[in-house]
Motif scaffolding. Structure first.
Motif, PDB file in Angstrom:
ATOM      1  N   TYR A 153      51.658 -19.982  13.780  1.00  0.00           N
ATOM      2  CA  TYR A 153      51.538 -21.216  14.560  1.00  0.00           C
ATOM      3  C   TYR A 153      52.860 -21.515  15.266  1.00  0.00           C
ATOM      4  O   TYR A 153      53.935 -21.261  14.698  1.00  0.00           O
ATOM      5  CB  TYR A 153      51.244 -22.418  13.638  1.00  0.00           C
ATOM      6  CG  TYR A 153      50.194 -22.164  12.594  1.00  0.00           C
ATOM      7  CD1 TYR A 153      48.849 -22.469  12.847  1.00  0.00           C
ATOM      8  CD2 TYR A 153      50.538 -21.622  11.355  1.00  0.00           C
ATOM      9  CE1 TYR A 153      47.885 -22.234  11.876  1.00  0.00           C
ATOM     10  CE2 TYR A 153      49.573 -21.375  10.391  1.00  0.00           C
ATOM     11  CZ  TYR A 153      48.245 -21.684  10.651  1.00  0.00           C
ATOM     12  OH  TYR A 153      47.296 -21.446   9.698  1.00  0.00           O
ATOM     13  N   ARG A 191      52.483 -17.566   7.921  1.00  0.00           N
ATOM     14  CA  ARG A 191      52.096 -17.671   6.498  1.00  0.00           C
ATOM     15  C   ARG A 191      51.130 -16.550   6.160  1.00  0.00           C
ATOM     16  O   ARG A 191      50.083 -16.428   6.799  1.00  0.00           O
ATOM     17  CB  ARG A 191      51.395 -18.989   6.232  1.00  0.00           C
ATOM     18  CG  ARG A 191      52.277 -20.192   6.425  1.00  0.00           C
ATOM     19  CD  ARG A 191      51.469 -21.430   6.137  1.00  0.00           C
ATOM     20  NE  ARG A 191      52.305 -22.602   6.176  1.00  0.00           N
ATOM     21  CZ  ARG A 191      51.898 -23.819   5.867  1.00  0.00           C
ATOM     22  NH1 ARG A 191      50.645 -24.011   5.518  1.00  0.00           N
ATOM     23  NH2 ARG A 191      52.712 -24.834   5.924  1.00  0.00           N
ATOM     24  N   ARG A 192      51.470 -15.771   5.147  1.00  0.00           N
ATOM     25  CA  ARG A 192      50.537 -14.752   4.683  1.00  0.00           C
ATOM     26  C   ARG A 192      49.534 -15.366   3.717  1.00  0.00           C
ATOM     27  O   ARG A 192      49.937 -16.061   2.784  1.00  0.00           O
ATOM     28  CB  ARG A 192      51.302 -13.645   3.938  1.00  0.00           C
ATOM     29  CG  ARG A 192      51.540 -12.442   4.775  1.00  0.00           C
ATOM     30  CD  ARG A 192      51.672 -11.160   3.975  1.00  0.00           C
ATOM     31  NE  ARG A 192      52.186 -10.137   4.849  1.00  0.00           N
ATOM     32  CZ  ARG A 192      51.487  -9.601   5.846  1.00  0.00           C
ATOM     33  NH1 ARG A 192      50.259  -9.972   6.075  1.00  0.00           N
ATOM     34  NH2 ARG A 192      52.032  -8.683   6.604  1.00  0.00           N
ATOM     35  N   PRO A 193      48.257 -15.157   3.952  1.00  0.00           N
ATOM     36  CA  PRO A 193      47.254 -15.723   3.000  1.00  0.00           C
ATOM     37  C   PRO A 193      47.458 -15.157   1.606  1.00  0.00           C
ATOM     38  O   PRO A 193      48.008 -14.063   1.452  1.00  0.00           O
ATOM     39  CB  PRO A 193      45.911 -15.262   3.586  1.00  0.00           C
ATOM     40  CG  PRO A 193      46.188 -14.883   5.001  1.00  0.00           C
ATOM     41  CD  PRO A 193      47.618 -14.451   5.067  1.00  0.00           C
ATOM     42  N   GLN A 201      55.844 -17.367   3.174  1.00  0.00           N
ATOM     43  CA  GLN A 201      55.998 -18.260   4.325  1.00  0.00           C
ATOM     44  C   GLN A 201      57.269 -17.894   5.085  1.00  0.00           C
ATOM     45  O   GLN A 201      58.298 -17.594   4.468  1.00  0.00           O
ATOM     46  CB  GLN A 201      56.101 -19.721   3.862  1.00  0.00           C
ATOM     47  CG  GLN A 201      54.879 -20.181   3.078  1.00  0.00           C
ATOM     48  CD  GLN A 201      54.993 -21.622   2.609  1.00  0.00           C
ATOM     49  OE1 GLN A 201      56.086 -22.178   2.525  1.00  0.00           O
ATOM     50  NE2 GLN A 201      53.842 -22.214   2.290  1.00  0.00           N
ATOM     51  N   ASP A 249      48.676 -15.778   9.134  1.00  0.00           N
ATOM     52  CA  ASP A 249      48.433 -16.917  10.019  1.00  0.00           C
ATOM     53  C   ASP A 249      49.742 -17.228  10.727  1.00  0.00           C
ATOM     54  O   ASP A 249      50.822 -17.079  10.146  1.00  0.00           O
ATOM     55  CB  ASP A 249      47.968 -18.132   9.209  1.00  0.00           C
ATOM     56  CG  ASP A 249      46.617 -17.877   8.553  1.00  0.00           C
ATOM     57  OD1 ASP A 249      45.743 -17.291   9.223  1.00  0.00           O
ATOM     58  OD2 ASP A 249      46.458 -18.235   7.378  1.00  0.00           O
ATOM     59  N   ARG A 303      49.316 -12.462  13.662  1.00  0.00           N
ATOM     60  CA  ARG A 303      47.910 -12.584  13.238  1.00  0.00           C
ATOM     61  C   ARG A 303      47.275 -11.208  13.107  1.00  0.00           C
ATOM     62  O   ARG A 303      46.490 -10.952  12.195  1.00  0.00           O
ATOM     63  CB  ARG A 303      47.143 -13.472  14.223  1.00  0.00           C
ATOM     64  CG  ARG A 303      47.590 -14.916  14.124  1.00  0.00           C
ATOM     65  CD  ARG A 303      46.833 -15.824  15.049  1.00  0.00           C
ATOM     66  NE  ARG A 303      47.301 -17.207  14.880  1.00  0.00           N
ATOM     67  CZ  ARG A 303      46.713 -18.262  15.383  1.00  0.00           C
ATOM     68  NH1 ARG A 303      45.630 -18.118  16.107  1.00  0.00           N
ATOM     69  NH2 ARG A 303      47.203 -19.453  15.170  1.00  0.00           N
TER      70      ARG A 303
END
Ligand SMILES: C[S@@+](CC[C@H](N)C(=O)[O-])C[C@H]1O[C@@H](n2cnc3c(N)ncnc32)[C@H](O)[C@@H]1O
Length: 251
Positions: A229, A249-251, A162, A227, A222
């Motif tokens: 935002y 945030r990396r999945p 994160q 992700d 992205r």
């Protein structure tokens, strides 16, 4: 008492911050480029907001990187948080700024200008669980390549990692606010006059961060598989009406 130096608040860069850091005529807020009134008393709110936006800080034993920690109460609080949670904390800033911070054994200081110094952080590639970069991006944007900055952070971020690139001034957001009744009232009170706030100029403004720059960063992150935002600041923060945060945030 020696006179304080003149500080060109809107013309600061990495090199000038390094000079301010070693000037003991300055308060800890002035050393990081803020008049006292912009930061004094707000630090707990800032750190709580950072922790809320980066919930993994509440886990234990992670690798955390703070890019541009400065030397006010904010990095001291983050160091204490990392001590409590048994994180390893890497700090990247000028040698002069890092010298203002303590040296507990879980803190690793890596002096240098990011992203130019990223080669010296190679052992952290894909290994950083939490990246904090608060109130720094606009100084990088003024003279550097914002995509190179984001790309290097994305290279460091581990799976599940994160990142908060926080406290970014957004001229578009500021103009939207100034076009509202609340913004007009704010401007009248701030200037103690009946003048109207400035209006949005036509076209992009060179050197200014606006929606297009921030949306570009969202798309860049992205495209790198993360992700991303844009999120607001708590209304209690003094510049919440014109600044926002980029959360990755990396999945
Ligand atoms: C406004 S202060 C913010 C300090 C801290 N993050 C906070 O919010 O309290 C900006 C900090 O970023 C550092 N800085 C500016 N550009 C940098 C860069 N390219 N790489 C690393 N640090 C940088 C400055 O030296 C300064 O300590």
């Amino acid at each position: 008492m020696t006179d304080k130096p003149d500080i060109e608040w809107d013309q600061l860069d990495y090199a000038r911050f390094a000079q301010l850091a070693s000037d003991d005529r300055l308060s800890m807020y002035e050393k990081i480029g803020f008049p006292d009134s912009y930061r004094k008393g707000y630090e707990e709110l800032i750190v709580n907001d950072i922790a809320a936006k980066l919930p993994r800080l509440g886990q234990c034993g992670l690798t955390v990187l703070d890019i541009g920690p400065g030397c006010s109460a904010v990095p001291h609080m983050l160091i204490e948080l990392c001590r409590r949670q048994q994180h390893r904390l890497f700090l990247v800033d000028s040698p002069q700024m890092l010298a203002q911070l303590p040296d507990p054994d879980f803190v690793v200081k890596r002096p240098g200008q990011f992203p130019e110094c990223a080669g010296g952080l190679a052992e952290l590639n894909g290994a950083v669980d939490v990246v904090i970069c608060y109130s720094v991006f606009h100084y990088v944007f003024a003279s550097g390549n914002p995509y190179a900055f984001a790309d290097e952070i994305l290279r460091l971020l581990a799976a599940g990692g994160q990142c908060l690139i926080g406290d970014i001034p957004n001229a578009s957001k500021r103009y939207r606010f100034f076009a509202s009744d609340a913004g007009i009232a704010f401007h009248k009170q701030f200037t103690r006059s009946d003048t109207l706030p400035p209006q949005r100029p036509d076209g992009p403004q060179p050197g200014v961060i606006d929606d297009s720059v921030l949306m570009g960063l969202v798309l860049r992150a992205r495209a790198a598989g993360a992700d991303a935002y844009l999120v607001p600041q708590p209304a209690e923060l003094p510049m919440a009406n014109r600044r926002e945060d980029l959360l990755i945030r990396r999945p």
